[in-house]
Scaffold this motif. Structure first.
Motif, mmCIF file in Angstrom:
data_model
loop_
_atom_site.group_PDB
_atom_site.id
_atom_site.type_symbol
_atom_site.label_atom_id
_atom_site.label_comp_id
_atom_site.label_asym_id
_atom_site.label_seq_id
_atom_site.Cartn_x
_atom_site.Cartn_y
_atom_site.Cartn_z
ATOM 1 N N ALA A 113 87.760 27.345 59.247
ATOM 2 C CA ALA A 113 89.027 28.304 59.244
ATOM 3 C C ALA A 113 89.755 28.362 57.889
ATOM 4 C CB ALA A 113 90.211 28.205 60.298
ATOM 5 N N ARG A 114 89.704 27.291 57.367
ATOM 6 C CA ARG A 114 90.562 26.700 55.907
ATOM 7 C C ARG A 114 89.495 27.253 54.857
ATOM 8 N NH1 ARG A 114 92.353 21.810 58.552
ATOM 9 N NH2 ARG A 114 90.482 20.988 57.073
ATOM 10 N N ARG A 161 86.548 20.433 67.185
ATOM 11 C CA ARG A 161 87.872 20.978 66.542
ATOM 12 C C ARG A 161 88.170 21.002 65.192
ATOM 13 N NH1 ARG A 161 91.918 19.419 70.145
ATOM 14 N NH2 ARG A 161 91.794 21.131 71.394
ATOM 15 N N GLU A 162 87.859 19.818 64.806
ATOM 16 C CA GLU A 162 87.815 19.441 63.266
ATOM 17 C C GLU A 162 86.962 20.097 62.454
ATOM 18 O OE1 GLU A 162 86.062 16.277 60.121
ATOM 19 O OE2 GLU A 162 86.210 15.686 62.243
#
Length: 144
Positions: free
Chosen positions: A122-123, A115-116
């Motif tokens: 995504a950023r 997830r990290e």
């Protein structure tokens, strides 16, 4: 036909055919994967690579003819996903030994980003495959 070019002294070869096609949850497409097993034939790694290359040549040659059944089959595969080209349907990992043992009717593990790392991507962060591996960014999730 192609296999007998490598084993001309064998009058016949038994094959087990396993269909490992299905929905690829990572890519979100239908992936075509057919496994041929010749249980009574032993090959060296070099011969296995040569067989794969010759099969790809043969499938490519046949696929150039619009009425050939392999051309029609390839078109169906590509309709499911553009990834389903012969080079991926006749998977190279069987010749490299990097995928580990794969038993018939068993799905292979998929690498899923933690997830990290999904959030960082995504950023807008960009990672090379080597960076992701070095940072242990993947989970292994069994499919099926």
């Amino acid at each position: 036909h192609v296999i007998f070019q490598f084993f001309p002294d064998l009058p016949l070869i038994d094959f087990c055919i396993f269909n490992a096609s299905g929905w690829d949850r990572v890519k979100g497409v239908v992936k075509v994967s057919i496994h041929l097993v010749a249980p009574y034939v032993l090959v060296t790694p070099d011969r296995l690579c040569a067989i794969r290359e010759r099969i790809l040549e043969y499938f490519g040659e046949c696929s150039e003819h619009s009425k050939h059944p392999l051309k029609k089959l390839l078109d169906e595969y590509i309709d499911e996903s553009e990834d389903n080209v012969w080079d991926k349907v006749v998977d190279q990992t069987v010749t490299s030994g990097t995928n580990g043992l794969r038993m018939p009717y068993c799905d292979k593990a998929q690498r899923i980003l933690k997830r990290e790392f999904l959030e960082r991507k995504a950023r807008g962060e960009v990672f090379s495959e080597r960076e992701l591996v070095d940072q242990h960014a993947y989970l292994r999730e069994e499919m099926g």
